[in-house]
Design a protein around this motif. Structure first.
Motif, PDB file in Angstrom:
ATOM      1  N   ARG A  68      66.085  27.572  34.390  1.00  0.00           N
ATOM      2  CA  ARG A  68      64.794  28.042  33.870  1.00  0.00           C
ATOM      3  C   ARG A  68      63.646  27.207  34.427  1.00  0.00           C
ATOM      4  O   ARG A  68      62.606  27.742  34.829  1.00  0.00           O
ATOM      5  N   THR A  69      63.830  25.893  34.478  1.00  0.00           N
ATOM      6  CA  THR A  69      62.785  25.014  35.014  1.00  0.00           C
ATOM      7  C   THR A  69      62.493  25.338  36.474  1.00  0.00           C
ATOM      8  O   THR A  69      61.329  25.464  36.885  1.00  0.00           O
ATOM      9  N   PHE A  70      63.545  25.483  37.284  1.00  0.00           N
ATOM     10  CA  PHE A  70      63.353  25.810  38.706  1.00  0.00           C
ATOM     11  C   PHE A  70      62.647  27.158  38.860  1.00  0.00           C
ATOM     12  O   PHE A  70      61.756  27.314  39.701  1.00  0.00           O
ATOM     13  N   MET A  71      63.064  28.147  38.051  1.00  0.00           N
ATOM     14  CA  MET A  71      62.487  29.472  38.184  1.00  0.00           C
ATOM     15  C   MET A  71      61.010  29.460  37.796  1.00  0.00           C
ATOM     16  O   MET A  71      60.173  30.106  38.451  1.00  0.00           O
ATOM     17  N   GLU A  72      60.658  28.712  36.763  1.00  0.00           N
ATOM     18  CA  GLU A  72      59.256  28.616  36.359  1.00  0.00           C
ATOM     19  C   GLU A  72      58.420  27.956  37.456  1.00  0.00           C
ATOM     20  O   GLU A  72      57.273  28.349  37.698  1.00  0.00           O
ATOM     21  N   GLU A  73      58.979  26.945  38.140  1.00  0.00           N
ATOM     22  CA  GLU A  73      58.254  26.302  39.232  1.00  0.00           C
ATOM     23  C   GLU A  73      58.071  27.267  40.406  1.00  0.00           C
ATOM     24  O   GLU A  73      57.008  27.286  41.048  1.00  0.00           O
ATOM     25  N   SER A  74      59.103  28.055  40.700  1.00  0.00           N
ATOM     26  CA  SER A  74      58.974  29.023  41.797  1.00  0.00           C
ATOM     27  C   SER A  74      57.911  30.060  41.460  1.00  0.00           C
ATOM     28  O   SER A  74      57.138  30.474  42.335  1.00  0.00           O
ATOM     29  N   ILE A  75      57.842  30.463  40.213  1.00  0.00           N
ATOM     30  CA  ILE A  75      56.851  31.452  39.785  1.00  0.00           C
ATOM     31  C   ILE A  75      55.435  30.921  39.992  1.00  0.00           C
ATOM     32  O   ILE A  75      54.542  31.647  40.456  1.00  0.00           O
ATOM     33  N   ALA A  76      55.213  29.646  39.670  1.00  0.00           N
ATOM     34  CA  ALA A  76      53.886  29.060  39.851  1.00  0.00           C
ATOM     35  C   ALA A  76      53.457  29.121  41.315  1.00  0.00           C
ATOM     36  O   ALA A  76      52.291  29.417  41.625  1.00  0.00           O
TER      37      ALA A  76
END
Length: 537
Positions: A308-316
């Protein structure tokens, strides 16, 4: 007591076993390490002791071979089952057979093959590129380079073929998208794996020339000449010679008529305003794709929180560079991760609903279908069956127009499960029946694949039913000599691993064995008879 984390056996490169901060690289004997690799590679198989003795100690008599096997297993138990909480949790063995426990062991080979398989089922070009990029990142090196056993040699070639196939497709897709620099990077990566491939040398020469690097393309031909002479005592083929003659002619023409506008810098406007150079844009996009891949890897390790953390960073980053397609796919995956990390229904729906709006604004029909199925699964997991069914109805309608038969079949399975959970038995049977016919008509392993997809889709609500269906599928594949997609070491999805964890190893094995006693017709009948509510069986 349940072990805290899974062991991961890494075989793409040097053999290594890791769990958290623990790393194992040395074993009692080299053969003990190779035995572990074999058991890990064929993770979901139960191996008769006699076959293992014949494979690893063919020169010994039966008694000595069995003694060697016991010693090797005892040594592995000491390393992999270090405390009481691990006792009997990794190596499952009785008097007749040996197997590693898929609930406590995973492998890098399984992760690589899962990424390749997922790319083949991608609903759009963007998703396919992301998954292929993930696959080639996971492939660190060839399978067990120091091993020369027959089983390993064949699988090494097969995996290398998958890797090179993924790289070749990425080369072509990047060139078609105008991203020649990335295509060149993938071509160089492929050549490192297969330096004697003249085709790859020619492909790289072509890409370098497209990028305006004629001198580099000509140097690549000299490298081809050198490696062929040194390794094979051969010269480049007439085709390669014709390519270099064309490049030399172009180089002479450009020397006679120099131009100042050959190199073009691509700019793109991010959402924050201003302009970004082609290199800056690519660096940002590459970072976002890497984070997306890291999220997939974390999810594959059952670490939904890190995913989830990685995916949120990619989204940013996708937002910053206004990459709406990449953003939409990351948002869809984030919705699932939010559910798995205990997020609320509303919290999980929000990113998928944003993705749905993005896909529709892009007129991306397959992406729209992907967002709908993601929303439907979240609704189903949170018990909102009416919403799940409405979303799946819309998804199926789209896939009937644009998707392949396998995609429609898979969506109808989900629709049948929801209808069954609603008590609409007649509709559930109708959806299952149509799904089965589509599977039979689109795949040589149609029935087995259909049973596996059913198991995947019902694992959370009915782990026992999922185990039975997998057992039935395994029997059918064995009877028809139809292996699962990928190797025999194929890892189950996260949902199936969770089902095994819910049931416990013994209950899961019992249900799986029950399914193994079913014929194909009996398994199909079992599905239809249990369609009233999959969670009840």
């Amino acid at each position: 007591m349940k072990p805290a984390a899974m062991w991961k056996i890494e075989m793409l490169g040097r053999l290594r076993v890791v769990r958290g901060e623990t790393e194992i690289t040395r074993f009692r004997t080299a053969k003990t390490g190779t035995l572990l690799a074999y058991l890990g590679y064929y993770l979901r198989r139960s191996h008769p002791r006699d076959q293992l003795v014949d494979l690893f100690w063919p020169e010994e008599d039966e008694s000595a071979g069995r003694h060697n096997l016991r010693n090797a297993l005892s040594s592995l138990r000491q390393q992999l089952e270090p405390g009481p909480e691990w006792a009997g949790k990794v190596i499952l063995a009785d008097r007749f057979s040996v197997q590693l426990n898929p609930a406590t062991v995973t492998t890098d080979v399984a992760e690589f093959e899962a990424a390749v398989r997922s790319s083949a089922q991608a609903v759009s070009d963007t998703e396919r590129v992301l998954l292929l990029s993930e696959a080639v990142t996971l492939y660190r090196d060839e399978l067990l380079p120091a091993a020369y056993e027959d089983w390993c040699l064949g699988e090494r070639e097969r995996l290398a073929g998958l890797y090179l196939g993924a790289l070749r497709e990425l080369m072509a897709r990047m060139e078609n998208a105008g991203d020649v620099d990335r295509a060149v990077d993938y071509a160089r990566q492929a050549l490192r794996a297969d330096p004697l491939s003249e085709d790859l040398h020619i492909d790289l020469m072509h890409l370098l020339s497209v990028a305006g690097q004629l001198s580099a393309a000509l140097r690549q031909y000299r490298q081809l000449e050198t490696v062929l002479a040194r390794e094979l005592e051969e010269k480049p083929s007439p085709r390669a010679q014709a390519v270099v003659s064309h490049l030399e002619r172009r180089a002479r023409e450009e020397a006679d008529h120099p131009r100042q506008d050959r190199a073009v810098t691509v700019t793109r406007r991010p959402s924050t305003g201003g302009s970004v150079s082609g290199s800056g844009m690519e660096e940002g996009a590459g970072r976002a794709r890497s984070l997306y891949g890291a999220g997939l890897r974390a999810h594959g390790r059952n670490d939904a929180s890190s995913g989830r953390t990685f995916m949120e960073e990619s989204i940013a980053i996708f937002r910053e560079f206004d990459d709406r397609a990449g953003l939409a796919y990351s948002l869809c995956f984030l919705g699932s991760l939010i559910t798995e990390t205990g997020g609320s229904y509303e919290e999980a729906r929000r990113p998928c609903e944003e993705a749905l709006v993005l896909f529709r604004s892009l007129h991306n029909v397959t992406g729209t279908a992907y967002a709908l199925i993601s929303l439907a699964r979240i609704a189903y997991d949170h018990g909102d069956l009416d919403a799940a069914r409405a979303l799946l109805d819309e998804n199926v309608a789209i896939l009937r127009k644009t998707g392949g038969k396998s995609h429609v079949s898979r969506a109808l399975i989900s629709l049948g499960n929801v209808a069954g959970a609603q008590g609409d038995t007649e509709a559930a049977r109708r959806f299952y029946g149509e799904s089965l016919e589509l599977a039979r008509g689109s795949r040589p392993d149609g029935v087995a694949w259909w049973l596996e997809e059913l198991a995947e889709d019902t694992a959370a609500r009915s782990p026992e039913r999922a185990a039975r269906l997998l057992g039935a599928s395994a029997r059918l594949r064995a009877a028809t000599n139809s292996p699962p997609a990928g190797s025999g070491g194929e890892s189950p999805s996260r949902r199936l691993e969770a089902a095994e964890a819910i049931l416990g190893a013994d209950a899961y094995a019992a249900a799986w064995a029950s399914g193994q006693r079913m014929s194909a017709d009996q398994a199909i009948r079992y599905v239809l008879e249990s369609s009233q509510d999959p969670s009840a069986r």
